[in-house]
Enzyme design. Structure first.
Site, PDB file in Angstrom:
ATOM      1  N   CYS A 114       0.807  -1.223   0.000  1.00 22.82           N
ATOM      2  CA  CYS A 114       0.000   0.000   0.000  1.00 22.82           C
ATOM      3  C   CYS A 114       0.842   1.276   0.000  1.00 22.82           C
ATOM      4  O   CYS A 114       0.322   2.363  -0.227  1.00 22.82           O
ATOM      5  CB  CYS A 114      -0.952  -0.006   1.185  1.00 22.82           C
ATOM      6  N   HIS A 257      -3.251   7.062   1.910  1.00 20.13           N
ATOM      7  CA  HIS A 257      -3.703   5.761   1.442  1.00 20.13           C
ATOM      8  C   HIS A 257      -5.092   5.490   2.006  1.00 20.13           C
ATOM      9  O   HIS A 257      -5.335   5.655   3.203  1.00 20.13           O
ATOM     10  CB  HIS A 257      -2.714   4.690   1.896  1.00 20.13           C
ATOM     11  N   ASN A 287     -10.217  -0.234  -0.023  1.00 20.61           N
ATOM     12  CA  ASN A 287      -8.756  -0.201  -0.018  1.00 20.61           C
ATOM     13  C   ASN A 287      -8.244  -0.845  -1.300  1.00 20.61           C
ATOM     14  O   ASN A 287      -8.318  -2.056  -1.461  1.00 20.61           O
ATOM     15  CB  ASN A 287      -8.241  -0.951   1.218  1.00 20.61           C
TER      16      ASN A 287
END
Length: 334
Positions: A114, A257, A287
């Site tokens: 990520c 993020h 996500n």
């Protein structure tokens, strides 16, 4: 040697058409829209079809970014693909290079989960600042739905698929759009978020065995990831701001993020950044790992939320554990 600058001149995004909302997800695993949305902020996510490739998603985002930048694919010198889910374990950047029609570009994958887009941004900047290359495409893309345990409600509610991209171009030192950065890793906490190789022994001949197998499913300690993110991300952003000779008050936007709305809110609070300056599209996409920052950036640019010259603090965090921050200016002359 004179250090040159970089300009971020284009952005693009691509997501699958298929939407999986929380109500439908509750038919797969014991959960509810209320349980998911209050704990994560996620309402739906996009899922890639069995036929869709990561290269396809990544190339579509790259093409949009090139179009915005007004740059021909034949002018691209470098393609970097930040991903943890390539179509091929040997890498997928070259496939993307071919798909977008950039035969002169060198292409390679970068894996930092990520954090991949921020790590990729800093990596690409070094090639441009030293004068090695002039034009680059950086893509963050992941199809994590293929590695989710759909019986584990702690993780399956979180992840979606997508791709985002930016065009980075070499510019003069005084127009440098990367103002400061901080990159960090801590392998001691690696076990908090994993997608491990699962193997079995395979005998070749007597007294000679090798390991063969596949990767298992995403496993995560959510509480530890939360504690890690809300502590380390503000620290990284503050260090990047210090290197940029800026303060929190100089920021136009906080672009984190897109992992969990609670994390976004907690980081913004620690940095004293008002909620109206926090970019979030988490509710619609979940996500998307390395794709989340460039995907949210592209939406904010195309909706005219982000304007040319705006100062953005972008920060990625996740498996590794890795985290990083970059202070950038949007747009500029290449």
């Amino acid at each position: 040697m004179t250090t040159l600058g970089i300009a971020i001149t284009g952005s693009g995004g691509s997501t699958p058409n298929t939407r999986l909302d929380n109500d439908t997800l509750s038919q797969i695993v014991e959960t509810s829209d209320e349980w998911i949305s209050t704990r994560t902020g996620i309402r739906q996510r996009r899922l890639a079809s069995p036929e869709m490739s990561l290269s396809e998603l990544a190339a579509a985002a790259a093409q949009e970014a090139l179009e915005m930048a007004g740059l021909s694919p034949s002018e691209v010198d470098l393609v970097v693909l930040a991903t943890s889910t390539p179509d091929d374990l040997f890498g997928s950047a070259s496939r993307v290079q071919h798909r977008i029609g950039a035969p002169q570009a060198v292409a390679f994958d970068l894996t930092a989960a990520c954090s991949g887009f921020v790590f990729g941004l800093v990596t690409v900047a070094q090639f441009l600042r030293t004068g090695v290359y002039r034009n680059a495409v950086l893509i963050g893309a992941d199809i994590l739905s293929r590695w989710v345990d759909w019986s584990d409600r702690r993780t399956c509610v979180l992840f979606g698929d997508g791709a985002g991209a930016v065009v980075l171009q070499r510019t003069s030192p005084e127009d440098d759009g990367l103002l400061g950065f901080e990159l960090r890793s801590n392998g001691a906490q690696n076990g908090c978020l994993t997608l491990d190789y699962s193997h079995r022994s395979h005998a070749l001949v007597e007294n000679l065995e090798v390991s063969q197998g596949n990767y298992s499913r995403i496993a995560m300690n959510g509480q530890e990831i939360y504690k890690f993110a809300v502590k380390k991300v503000p620290e990284a952003i503050e260090k990047a701001l210090f290197r940029a000779n800026l303060t929190n008050e100089d920021l136009d936007w906080l672009l984190l993020h897109q992992a969990n709305q609670r994390i976004l809110d907690a980081v913004a609070k620690r940095l004293n950044v008002p909620s109206e300056k926090v970019i979030s599209n988490l509710a619609r996409y979940g996500n998307t790992s390395a794709a989340s920052i460039p995907l949210a950036l592209d939406e904010a640019v195309r909706s005219h939320q982000i304007q040319t010259g705006d100062t953005i603090a972008a920060s990625g965090f996740g498996a590794g554990l890795t985290w990083g921050a970059a202070i950038v200016k949007w747009g500029g002359a290449a």
